[in-house]
Design a protein around this motif. Structure first.
Motif, short mmCIF file in Angstrom:
data_model
loop_
_atom_site.label_atom_id
_atom_site.label_comp_id
_atom_site.label_asym_id
_atom_site.label_seq_id
_atom_site.Cartn_x
_atom_site.Cartn_y
_atom_site.Cartn_z
N THR A 91 -11.36 5.38 -4.92
CA THR A 91 -12.31 4.64 -4.10
C THR A 91 -13.58 4.36 -4.89
OG1 THR A 91 -13.26 6.71 -3.35
CG2 THR A 91 -11.49 5.79 -1.99
N VAL A 92 -14.44 3.53 -4.29
CA VAL A 92 -15.73 3.21 -4.88
C VAL A 92 -16.49 4.52 -5.12
CG1 VAL A 92 -17.95 2.09 -4.42
CG2 VAL A 92 -15.81 0.95 -3.76
N THR A 175 -13.84 -0.79 3.94
CA THR A 175 -12.94 -1.83 4.44
C THR A 175 -11.47 -1.57 4.14
OG1 THR A 175 -13.11 -3.06 2.38
CG2 THR A 175 -14.75 -3.57 4.07
N HIS A 176 -11.18 -0.55 3.29
CA HIS A 176 -9.82 -0.26 2.83
C HIS A 176 -9.24 -1.39 1.99
CE1 HIS A 176 -9.41 3.48 4.96
NE2 HIS A 176 -9.81 2.91 6.07
N ALA A 289 -3.18 0.84 3.39
CA ALA A 289 -4.52 0.90 3.98
C ALA A 289 -4.49 1.43 5.41
CB ALA A 289 -5.16 -0.48 3.94
N HIS A 290 -3.53 0.98 6.24
CA HIS A 290 -3.53 1.34 7.66
C HIS A 290 -2.74 2.61 7.97
CE1 HIS A 290 -5.57 -2.22 9.27
NE2 HIS A 290 -5.04 -2.83 8.23
N GLU A 376 -3.40 -9.65 6.99
CA GLU A 376 -3.99 -9.10 5.76
C GLU A 376 -3.10 -9.37 4.55
OE1 GLU A 376 -5.24 -5.03 6.20
OE2 GLU A 376 -6.15 -5.45 8.14
N ALA A 377 -1.78 -9.24 4.75
CA ALA A 377 -0.85 -9.48 3.63
C ALA A 377 -0.98 -10.91 3.11
CB ALA A 377 0.58 -9.20 4.06
N SER A 378 -1.12 -11.85 4.04
CA SER A 378 -1.18 -13.27 3.62
C SER A 378 -2.46 -13.57 2.85
CB SER A 378 -1.04 -14.19 4.83
OG SER A 378 -2.13 -13.98 5.71
#
Ligand SMILES: [Zn+2]
Length: 410
Positions: A91-92, A175-176, A289-290, A376-378
């Motif tokens: 992560t950041v 935001t993941h 992410a989810h 999100e994938a698109s």
């Protein structure tokens, strides 16, 4: 990374031709061989470096690899500072912690020892240490204006191929979003591939990273950006990885199979550097992410569905058939459809063997969440390179297909 003619990264990319233009400059010196870690001191000295910043993770420390690397560097007359808290999907925040340690010592080179996470953390830290600002400033391509410190990458898994790539993948904690920071200057100067280092991986790590490497081969072999050179890497990578992952499951201490797998993963990394990835990776990121699904299984569960979807495109079907012919699981002359089916069946059996869950449903993915995941994938960058145009509705269908257990697992 291909350069040359300006390439539009979004929208309608030029269709593949066997004579697709490329401008390939190898940036990473590959040093391969059993016990090649012993050369670390000598190679760091050649950079030249005096104080090396070793970036690694707790698992690699526990396996004893970090201590060995430090000893070899010190025996070579180098000073060593260590950051050993690289985490999975860095992560950041993790990168910033790494920067704080790097700033407390005057370092002049990086050594990343571990899987993709250690390598991504080192690259992310290198961006900020040398060019200032925050990692978000480097999201995209070629955002670093000043030179970066040389990096020696030493993978302990056979998976990401990050050792041959100029990208750092860093997750935004809030935001993941997985940010791909690409810059030629971030590519490792040297990659040391020592198969012995991969022996210490737990079976599940071998499985997850191995499936990821194989997915890299399959996706790079068909993207819109593939070219004659990237196909060489993809096909050779497939020949090295596909037969050897099962060999490793059978005998984890098979050093020859480990070496072939590690080399194949590195070649797949070089293929990505030239040809990018596709819809399986675009679909996997929202799952990670989810639902926290590990990258390799997430990509693996989507892959057979993406292959079936892409193969509707005649050029992609041919490319898959040619890929299947490389490790001789099929022969193009027997028919393209036959080769495609052999490829999908092989991938599915390999997923079973690797212990990858049979469906997204087994990982807790809910049908009602699919529209959001598809959205999100698109928007994932890698979706742009998929050989068949893939939009939100297509991702909905792909996720729905992946909710059902694969044929070989029932
Ligand atoms: Zn991957």
């Amino acid at each position: 990374m291909t350069a040359g003619k300006p390439t539009r990264l979004n929208g309608d990319l030029p269709q593949f031709s066997t004579l697709a233009a490329f401008d390939h400059q190898p940036r990473t010196r590959l040093v391969f061989g059993v016990d090649s870690l012993q050369r670390l001191g000598e190679l760091a000295g050649q950079l030249p470096a005096q104080t090396v910043f070793l970036v690694t993770d707790p698992g690699i420390v526990a396996a004893g690899h970090a201590e060995r690397a430090v000893k070899i560097l010190e025996a070579g007359g180098l000073q060593v500072a260590v950051f050993d808290r690289a985490e999975e999907n860095p992560t950041v925040d993790c990168v910033e912690q790494c920067v704080a340690v790097a700033r407390s010592t005057k370092v002049d080179a990086f050594v990343a020892l571990g899987g993709g996470s250690a390598m991504d953390t080192a690259k992310g830290c290198n961006f900020i240490l040398t060019n200032g600002g925050r990692i978000q400033d480097y999201w995209g391509t070629g955002k670093a204006s000043k030179p970066m410190l040389p990096l020696i990458a030493i993978p302990t898994t056979a998976g990401t191929g990050s050792e041959c790539q100029s990208a750092a993948l860093i997750m935004d904690d809030r935001t993941h979003q997985k940010m791909a920071c690409l810059d030629a200057k971030a590519a490792p100067r040297i990659a040391i591939l020592d198969p012995r280092l991969t022996l210490s991986q737990p079976r599940m790590v071998t499985a997850c990273t191995g499936i990821d490497a194989i997915a890299h081969v399959v996706e790079t072999a068909v993207t819109k950006r593939r070219n004659a050179l990237s196909l060489t890497y993809s096909h050779e990578g497939f020949k090295l990885t596909l037969p050897n992952l099962p060999r490793i499951f059978e005998n984890p201490s098979d050093l020859e199979a480990r070496g072939r797998m590690q080399l194949g993963a590195a070649l797949a990394g070089m293929a990505i550097e030239n040809s990018m990835l596709g819809a399986a990776h675009a679909a996997a990121n929202p799952l990670t992410a989810h639902y926290g699904i590990v990258h390799g299984p997430a990509v693996g569960m989507m892959l057979p569905h993406v292959v079936r979807f892409n193969a509707q495109e005649p050029e992609a079907l041919k490319a898959y058939a040619e890929l299947a012919s490389a490790p001789e699981i099929a022969c193009v002359s027997d028919g393209l459809e036959e080769a495609l089916n052999a490829l999908i069946r092989h991938l599915e059996l390999l997923l079973d063997l690797a212990g990858i869950p049979p469906s997204l449903g087994h990982c807790g993915v809910e049908e009602k969440k699919i529209p959001e995941l598809a959205d999100e994938a698109s928007r994932q960058w890698t979706a742009n390179f998929n050989p068949r145009k893939v939009g939100r509705e297509d991702f909905i269908a792909l996720y729905q297909a992946a909710l059902r257990p694969r044929a070989t697992a029932v």
